[in-house]
Design an enzyme around this catalytic site. Structure first.
Site, short mmCIF file in Angstrom:
data_model
loop_
_atom_site.label_atom_id
_atom_site.label_comp_id
_atom_site.label_asym_id
_atom_site.label_seq_id
_atom_site.Cartn_x
_atom_site.Cartn_y
_atom_site.Cartn_z
N THR A 113 0.86 -1.18 0.00
CA THR A 113 0.00 0.00 0.00
C THR A 113 0.90 1.24 0.00
OG1 THR A 113 -0.25 -0.24 2.41
CG2 THR A 113 -2.03 -1.09 1.03
N THR A 164 -1.52 -2.85 10.60
CA THR A 164 -1.68 -2.91 9.16
C THR A 164 -0.46 -3.54 8.57
OG1 THR A 164 -3.13 -1.05 9.00
CG2 THR A 164 -2.09 -1.70 7.01
N GLU A 224 5.95 4.76 7.54
CA GLU A 224 5.63 5.89 6.67
C GLU A 224 6.45 7.12 7.04
OE1 GLU A 224 1.06 4.61 5.57
OE2 GLU A 224 1.43 5.90 7.30
#
Length: 408
Positions: free
Chosen positions: A158, A195, A281
């Site tokens: 993702t 996640t 991230e």
């Protein structure tokens, strides 16, 4: 990234297709503007299977379907996964869509539906474009070559900036046994699970209940010890398929080589977990916290994870600021009792706090160490023999930018 491997385990170049009897592929089915978004792993024979799942009370439809498949007889022969859409919080329609994914793969590969697992990752609260997925499943051409492996690794991503894979081998019963893995995860990482998706293949012959217990034990010291941002997701799982094609004797906890299999699984899971933490991230650094001298291993792990989860610690590491006070503060919020007068803390080789007392240290040396891409924080207690580790990353400006516009 350096991986510490026990002397009887060999790190090798490879991934999910390194073990015998597995094929895979990933394609662009149109769920995203570009890049692969649909992948399949297939075992030539039914594989003993085990999985662990998110503890978020909202569990996505694919998790329910995978649980149902494994519960049937403890085996799987295929896994299908999509990115771009999590198929989470999607009610009855989401459940039916996950079942349709399973049925489409079962039809393609001439399998009973319960031999297929399903996973999804992406935006929560959106419905799958199921027609694109079922059409994509028909198009996928499974292969043993590196292109198929790479295609699958890309299909599960993702916001990840890179694919994540590893492979190891060892001798069990005089037979070479291989294990490979692929994972995704970059944000919303605070397992019990987060996640992240982790898929592990092995050609070892392992009894299913023993495999299940092994995965739970290893997950507790690997995937469940990473954190990026403190948020736990709805979809995540780690799944292991063991097809037995290496030809070793069946393994259980009573087998004399069980420790070798456990070491293989631990090295694989820890390697993937660290790669997820490193790719947080916006992250620029992998941060590893070591706690020793706690009363128990469980307490050491809890303290380590509390420190790694602290936004104040994470931002200090980003700024290369040897602010040990933030570590002490995080330790105190762990709700784990410890002798505060015997605590010592080091950033790598630079001790900054000794037996509860500040140390005069070389700030420039500490800063130079913290500017590196891998930062280790050592915490020494004096309460027992317990030890534990946790992994995370620094917190940067880019984390906010990425998550402020995740859907757009």
């Amino acid at each position: 990234m350096n991986v510490e491997v026990k002397e009887f385990i060999k790190a090798i170049d490879g991934g999910i297709l390194t073990p015998k009897g597995f094929v895979a592929e990933g394609i662009h089915a149109g769920l995203r503007y570009s890049h692969n978004d649909l992948g399949i792993i297939y075992s030539e024979v039914p594989a003993q299977a085990a999985a662990v799942y998110t503890l978020n009370s909202y569990q996505a439809a694919p998790i329910h379907v995978t649980k149902e498949s494994i519960a049937k007889n403890g085996t799987l022969q295929a896994l299908v996964v999509n990115s771009a859409c999590a198929n989470a919080c999607t009610g009855e329609r989401g459940q039916k869509d996950a079942e349709m994914m399973r049925a489409a793969v079962a039809e393609k590969l001439s399998l009973p539906p319960y031999e297929v697992a399903v996973a999804s990752t992406g935006v929560i609260g959106q419905y799958l474009e199921i027609d694109k997925i079922t059409a994509g499943i028909k198009e996928i051409k499974l292969t043993k070559d590196k292109a198929g492996e790479a295609g699958f690794e890309k299909a599960i991503l993702t916001t990840d900036t890179c694919t994540k894979k590893c492979a190891f081998e060892a001798q069990i019963n005089g037979v070479t046994v291989s294990m490979g893995g692929a994972a995704k995860g970059s944000g919303m990482i605070h397992p019990n699970m987060a996640t992240m998706l982790g898929f592990i293949t092995t050609d070892a012959n392992v009894e299913q209940k023993s495999l299940e217990r092994a995965l739970r034990k290893v997950t507790d010291v690997s995937f469940n010890q990473i954190t990026v941002d403190g948020d736990t997701s709805t979809n995540d799982m780690v799944l292991v398929m063991a097809n037995g094609m290496a030809g070793n004797e069946p393994l259980t906890e009573k087998h004399p080589d069980w420790y070798v299999f456990m070491s293989l699984l631990k090295e694989t899971c820890e390697c993937l977990a660290k790669k997820i933490a490193r790719d947080g991230e916006g992250a620029t650094k992998l941060v590893e916290v070591h706690v020793t001298g706690a009363e128990t291993d469980q307490e050491a792990k809890a303290i380590a994870k509390t420190v790694i989860a602290s936004n104040l610690v994470k931002t200090a590491v980003y700024g290369a600021d040897a602010n040990w006070g933030r570590i002490v503060g995080a330790m105190g919020s762990s709700n784990i009792p410890f002798n505060q007068d015997r605590v010592s803390i080091s950033f790598g080789p630079v001790e900054v706090f000794h037996h509860g007392t500040p140390v005069i240290f070389n700030e420039e040396q500490a800063r130079e160490y913290l500017l590196g891409e891998e930062v280790r924080i050592y915490i020494q207690l004096a309460d027992g023999l317990g030890a534990g580790k946790a992994w995370g990353c620094d917190l940067t400006y880019d984390y906010v930018k990425i998550n402020a516009s995740y859907r757009t």
